[in-house]
Design a protein around this motif. Structure first.
Motif, short mmCIF file in Angstrom:
data_model
loop_
_atom_site.label_atom_id
_atom_site.label_comp_id
_atom_site.label_asym_id
_atom_site.label_seq_id
_atom_site.Cartn_x
_atom_site.Cartn_y
_atom_site.Cartn_z
N THR A 123 -4.73 -4.62 4.61
CA THR A 123 -4.54 -3.30 5.23
C THR A 123 -5.76 -2.38 5.04
OG1 THR A 123 -3.19 -1.31 5.18
CG2 THR A 123 -3.22 -2.59 3.18
N GLU A 124 -6.56 -2.62 3.98
CA GLU A 124 -7.70 -1.73 3.71
C GLU A 124 -9.03 -2.46 3.80
OE1 GLU A 124 -7.86 1.44 3.14
OE2 GLU A 124 -5.78 2.02 2.77
N ARG A 125 -9.01 -3.68 4.36
CA ARG A 125 -10.23 -4.47 4.20
C ARG A 125 -11.42 -3.87 4.96
NH1 ARG A 125 -8.13 -6.75 8.52
NH2 ARG A 125 -9.42 -7.91 9.97
N LYS A 126 -11.14 -3.03 5.98
CA LYS A 126 -12.25 -2.41 6.71
C LYS A 126 -12.74 -1.14 6.02
CE LYS A 126 -11.42 -4.34 11.29
NZ LYS A 126 -10.03 -4.82 11.30
N SER A 127 -11.87 -0.54 5.20
CA SER A 127 -12.24 0.76 4.64
C SER A 127 -12.60 0.73 3.16
CB SER A 127 -11.11 1.76 4.87
OG SER A 127 -9.89 1.18 4.45
N LYS A 128 -12.16 -0.31 2.45
CA LYS A 128 -12.42 -0.34 1.00
C LYS A 128 -12.89 -1.71 0.56
CE LYS A 128 -9.78 3.18 -1.41
NZ LYS A 128 -8.39 3.56 -1.15
N SER A 129 -13.91 -1.71 -0.30
CA SER A 129 -14.39 -3.00 -0.81
C SER A 129 -13.28 -3.65 -1.63
CB SER A 129 -15.62 -2.79 -1.69
OG SER A 129 -15.21 -2.31 -2.95
N ASN A 132 0.83 -1.21 0.00
CA ASN A 132 0.00 0.00 0.00
C ASN A 132 0.87 1.26 0.00
OD1 ASN A 132 -1.44 2.29 1.55
ND2 ASN A 132 -3.13 0.93 1.04
N TYR A 159 -10.64 -1.55 -3.99
CA TYR A 159 -9.21 -1.54 -3.65
C TYR A 159 -8.38 -2.02 -4.83
CZ TYR A 159 -4.94 -1.70 -0.93
OH TYR A 159 -3.65 -1.49 -0.47
N HIS A 175 -5.19 -7.21 0.33
CA HIS A 175 -6.31 -6.36 0.77
C HIS A 175 -6.31 -6.09 2.28
CE1 HIS A 175 -10.99 -5.81 0.96
NE2 HIS A 175 -10.42 -4.65 0.70
#
Length: 379
Positions: free
Chosen positions: A216-222, A179, A226, A214
């Protein structure tokens, strides 16, 4: 380390070069590996054994002060590889990419170092920046091996640990590093579509790999958002001849006959040396424009789309059709190769497998034949 959370996995930076190199050049295993004493058989037969000797890594080390110096040396070695062990080297698809952008290159995986290194060479020659290369820690029994990789823009994915928690934090760290590379540093990433090389010639994308990316962003981006933002570029590399086809066949055969396959000490190194120096015939690298995923796509669907594109772009050679013939497999694929070319390839593969047992021989031929069958399954 609060200052530098990626210190243990990231590529080395200029300020670290001198110290890493001096520890490498005082390490006898490294010198033996680089000067080929461990593989006299391989190295004495090859024209650019002298290149290694001439370069005299030890004296060179004194004038390598930055990563860029090291990359230039590596670029010279790669140009030599192309010149001396490849007939024709073709790269397609660069015109669809932007020199100022960063991408997530997801590639099929046939050779430990060359798949990424050949793409990096071509990008470099075409005025693109090179990328950070993901390497699994399974290659890194020796610290010096990971040092050599990390000098060359590689970062380490720690996939093993004593506990689930350790494994998770290793994968999360890699996810965060990817990321940061792409969104903060505008550096592209190269990663293989699954762990380890496709020793059977069947290229598949592992959904678990996408899940790791995914994290690192799995809570903020689908998932789809992503991966769209990462600009995923599938890469399909194919070699007319694989210098390690025998080693791969022996390993697969041992697994299949339930014999414990024990890697010899330095076997990965031998594979690396073999891959670099062995004759590869023609090599092609095909890449697509960045994929666009549908909002509803899950890990499995995204991995299928990447897989299908890699299989579709995979360049077949006479060796692939020849292997089908030798196995007695039926193929009805449009090919621009003549019967004569395929027959010549058949004779070469026949010669290459003469000394092998029946079962190892079919494992070797399947590496070349499976890509043809995979294309048939697509249609």
């Amino acid at each position: 380390n609060a200052m530098d959370p990626f210190k243990d996995i990231r590529p080395y930076v200029d300020s670290e070069v001198a110290e890493v190199l001096s520890s490498l050049t005082s390490n006898q295993s490294v010198i033996n590996a680089l000067i080929g004493l461990q593989f006299p058989g391989i190295f004495s037969k090859i024209p650019f054994f002298n290149f290694f000797i001439k370069q005299r890594l030890i004296s060179r080390a004194k004038i390598i002060n930055t990563i860029d110096d090291y990359q230039k040396l590596f670029k010279k070695l790669m140009e030599k590889v192309v010149e001396e062990s490849i007939n024709g080297f073709r790269v397609n698809g660069l015109d669809q990419l932007d020199k100022n952008d960063s991408y997530l290159f997801i590639s099929n995986h046939r050779d430990i170092t060359l798949d990424a290194a050949l793409l990096a060479l071509n990008l470099y020659q075409s005025g693109f920046k090179t990328f950070n290369i993901a390497v699994g820690n399974n290659l890194m029994e020796e610290k010096w091996a990971s040092d050599l990789f990390r000098l060359n823009k590689s970062f380490i994915i720690q996939r093993s640990g004593a506990t689930k928690k350790e494994i998770y934090s290793g994968l999360l760290l890699a996810s965060q590093f990817i990321n940061k590379s792409i969104f903060q540093d505008n550096d592209s990433i190269w990663i293989a579509q699954k762990q380890g090389r496709a020793k059977d010639g069947i290229d598949e994308t592992d959904p678990a790999l996408l899940k790791m990316i995914h994290l690192t962003e799995r809570k903020s981006k689908s998932i789809a958002d992503y991966f769209n933002s990462l600009k995923v570029v599938p890469v399909s590399v194919s070699y007319e001849f694989d210098p390690n086809d025998q080693l791969k066949a022996l390993e697969l055969d041992a697994y299949e006959s339930k014999n414990q396959y024990v890697k010899q000490k330095d076997e990965d190194l031998k594979s690396i040396a073999n891959g670099i120096t062995g004759f590869k015939g023609n090599v092609s690298l095909n890449m697509s424009e960045p994929l666009q995923f549908e909002p509803s796509d899950n890990y499995q669907e995204i991995s299928n789309k990447i897989t299908n594109l890699i299989v579709k772009m995979y360049e077949l050679y006479p060796t692939n059709f020849a292997a089908c013939n030798l196995l007695g497999w039926d193929w009805q694929v449009q090919t621009s190769y003549s019967t004569k070319q395929i027959k010549e390839a058949q004779e070469i593969l026949d010669g290459r497998t003469k000394s092998l047992s029946v079962s190892v021989r079919s494992k070797l031929l399947e590496q070349y034949a499976n890509p043809v069958i995979r294309k048939l399954q697509l249609d």
